[in-house]
Design a protein around this motif. Sequence first.
Motif, PDB file in Angstrom:
ATOM      1  N   ILE A 200      43.708  48.233  31.626  1.00  0.00           N
ATOM      2  CA  ILE A 200      43.952  47.682  30.287  1.00  0.00           C
ATOM      3  C   ILE A 200      43.002  46.520  30.022  1.00  0.00           C
ATOM      4  N   GLY A 201      42.803  45.667  31.023  1.00  0.00           N
ATOM      5  CA  GLY A 201      41.899  44.526  30.863  1.00  0.00           C
ATOM      6  C   GLY A 201      40.466  44.950  30.605  1.00  0.00           C
ATOM      7  N   GLY A 202      40.002  45.989  31.324  1.00  0.00           N
ATOM      8  CA  GLY A 202      38.640  46.478  31.093  1.00  0.00           C
ATOM      9  C   GLY A 202      38.450  47.026  29.694  1.00  0.00           C
ATOM     10  N   ARG A 203      39.417  47.801  29.222  1.00  0.00           N
ATOM     11  CA  ARG A 203      39.312  48.374  27.879  1.00  0.00           C
ATOM     12  C   ARG A 203      39.469  47.307  26.803  1.00  0.00           C
TER      13      ARG A 203
ATOM     14  N   ASP B  33      36.251  45.530  26.231  1.00  0.00           N
ATOM     15  CA  ASP B  33      35.338  46.276  25.380  1.00  0.00           C
ATOM     16  C   ASP B  33      35.770  46.245  23.916  1.00  0.00           C
ATOM     17  N   LYS B  34      37.088  46.299  23.677  1.00  0.00           N
ATOM     18  CA  LYS B  34      37.603  46.441  22.314  1.00  0.00           C
ATOM     19  C   LYS B  34      37.652  45.107  21.566  1.00  0.00           C
ATOM     20  N   ILE B  35      38.276  44.106  22.179  1.00  0.00           N
ATOM     21  CA  ILE B  35      38.478  42.836  21.468  1.00  0.00           C
ATOM     22  C   ILE B  35      37.568  41.732  21.983  1.00  0.00           C
ATOM     23  N   GLY B  36      36.837  41.995  23.065  1.00  0.00           N
ATOM     24  CA  GLY B  36      35.902  41.019  23.598  1.00  0.00           C
ATOM     25  C   GLY B  36      36.421  40.376  24.871  1.00  0.00           C
ATOM     26  N   PRO B  37      35.522  39.920  25.734  1.00  0.00           N
ATOM     27  CA  PRO B  37      35.942  39.349  27.012  1.00  0.00           C
ATOM     28  C   PRO B  37      36.652  38.016  26.892  1.00  0.00           C
ATOM     29  N   ILE B  38      36.305  37.214  25.891  1.00  0.00           N
ATOM     30  CA  ILE B  38      36.902  35.883  25.793  1.00  0.00           C
ATOM     31  C   ILE B  38      38.376  35.944  25.413  1.00  0.00           C
TER      32      ILE B  38
ATOM     33  N   ILE C 218      41.273  34.733  28.020  1.00  0.00           N
ATOM     34  CA  ILE C 218      42.178  33.639  27.656  1.00  0.00           C
ATOM     35  C   ILE C 218      43.631  34.093  27.741  1.00  0.00           C
ATOM     36  N   LEU C 219      43.909  35.310  27.230  1.00  0.00           N
ATOM     37  CA  LEU C 219      45.269  35.844  27.315  1.00  0.00           C
ATOM     38  C   LEU C 219      45.703  35.974  28.775  1.00  0.00           C
ATOM     39  N   GLY C 220      44.836  36.552  29.611  1.00  0.00           N
ATOM     40  CA  GLY C 220      45.164  36.714  31.019  1.00  0.00           C
ATOM     41  C   GLY C 220      45.370  35.385  31.724  1.00  0.00           C
ATOM     42  N   THR C 221      44.542  34.396  31.378  1.00  0.00           N
ATOM     43  CA  THR C 221      44.658  33.079  32.009  1.00  0.00           C
ATOM     44  C   THR C 221      45.951  32.379  31.600  1.00  0.00           C
ATOM     45  N   LEU C 222      46.306  32.469  30.326  1.00  0.00           N
ATOM     46  CA  LEU C 222      47.549  31.843  29.864  1.00  0.00           C
ATOM     47  C   LEU C 222      48.766  32.436  30.572  1.00  0.00           C
TER      48      LEU C 222
ATOM     49  N   VAL D  71      38.439  41.170  35.480  1.00  0.00           N
ATOM     50  CA  VAL D  71      37.579  42.275  35.068  1.00  0.00           C
ATOM     51  C   VAL D  71      36.724  41.872  33.864  1.00  0.00           C
ATOM     52  N   SER D  72      37.266  41.071  32.947  1.00  0.00           N
ATOM     53  CA  SER D  72      36.480  40.628  31.793  1.00  0.00           C
ATOM     54  C   SER D  72      35.376  39.674  32.229  1.00  0.00           C
ATOM     55  N   ALA D  73      35.672  38.798  33.185  1.00  0.00           N
ATOM     56  CA  ALA D  73      34.669  37.851  33.672  1.00  0.00           C
ATOM     57  C   ALA D  73      33.565  38.570  34.440  1.00  0.00           C
TER      58      ALA D  73
END
Length: 279
Positions: free
Chosen positions: A140-143, A146-151, A155-159, A193-195
Amino acid sequence: MRRSAPERRGKAMGIVMGTFSVAAVAAIPFGLELAERGTWCTPFYAISILGFIVFWFILQFTPSMKEHLKGEHRPLALARLLSDRKFLRAFIMMATAMISSYAIIPNISAYYQLNLGYPRSSLGFLYLVGGVFSLILIQIGGRASDKIGPIPTNILGTLLLVIFLYDGFMHQPASSLLVVFIMFMGMVCFRNVSATTEASKLPKPHERAAFMSLFSSTQHLGNGIGALLASAILSTGQDGALVNMEWVGLLSIVMALFQPLLLIKIRQGNTTQNEPVTA
C-alpha cells in the motif's frame, strides 16, 4: 532486465522490499519454533544452510545487469558519493530511520514478556500476524507513493508510527499489544518504501550500484547504532523487567522525525532537476 519507470517505482520497490516482510512472516516464527524444539543454535544452522541454497540460486538464475557499463566509462570516487550533499541527505535519512526502528525491534520480545506479561508461547503468532500486515502495508505504501506522492505517504506513516511508539513504549499501552506491534512494524515498512523509492532516483545509471551499496550499508550501520544506544539506555530491574524503555521510545520518536524532513529536501532537489512537483 527492464527497469521500472519512475512513476511506477514505488510499486516496484514495495514488491522488492516486501521480501523483508515475508522473512518476518516465515523466518521469525520458524526460528522461534526451531529454538523451542532444538537449542538456541538451531536457527543459526538453518540460516547457514538456507544461505548456501540462496547463493546457488543467485548464481544460477539472477540476470546480469551490465547495461549501464556499455556507455562511456566514468570513474566513480567513493569520497565523492559521501561528500555530495544530495547523497549525504539520503544516507542520513535512512540511518536515522534505522536507528529509530532498531532501538525498539531487538527489545520488543523482552519488553512484551517481562514488562507487559505477554506469553512466550504466543510470540510466533505475534510475529506472523505482524509480518502479514507489514507485507500488505508495504505494498500500500509503495502504491500510495506513486499515486499521492512520497511526502504525504511518508508523513502519514511517520505520524502513525509516532502515535504507536508513544502508546506502546512510553507508558502502559492503551491499545492491545497485537495492535501496537502490527502498527509499529507496519508503519516502519509503510514509510520506508516511500523514502527508499525517492532516494533511488538520486544517482545516475553509472552511480546507482555504488550508491545503493552505500545506502544499504547506512541501513545496517543505523541498525547497529540503534541497538547499541538502546542497550546503553536500558537496564534490568530486580524482577527482570526492562527499565528506561520510555527513554528508548523517546529516542525512537526523535529519530523517526528526521525522515520526512530530509525526504522533503531530497524531493525538492529531485523535482528541481528531473520532474514537476507532484507532492
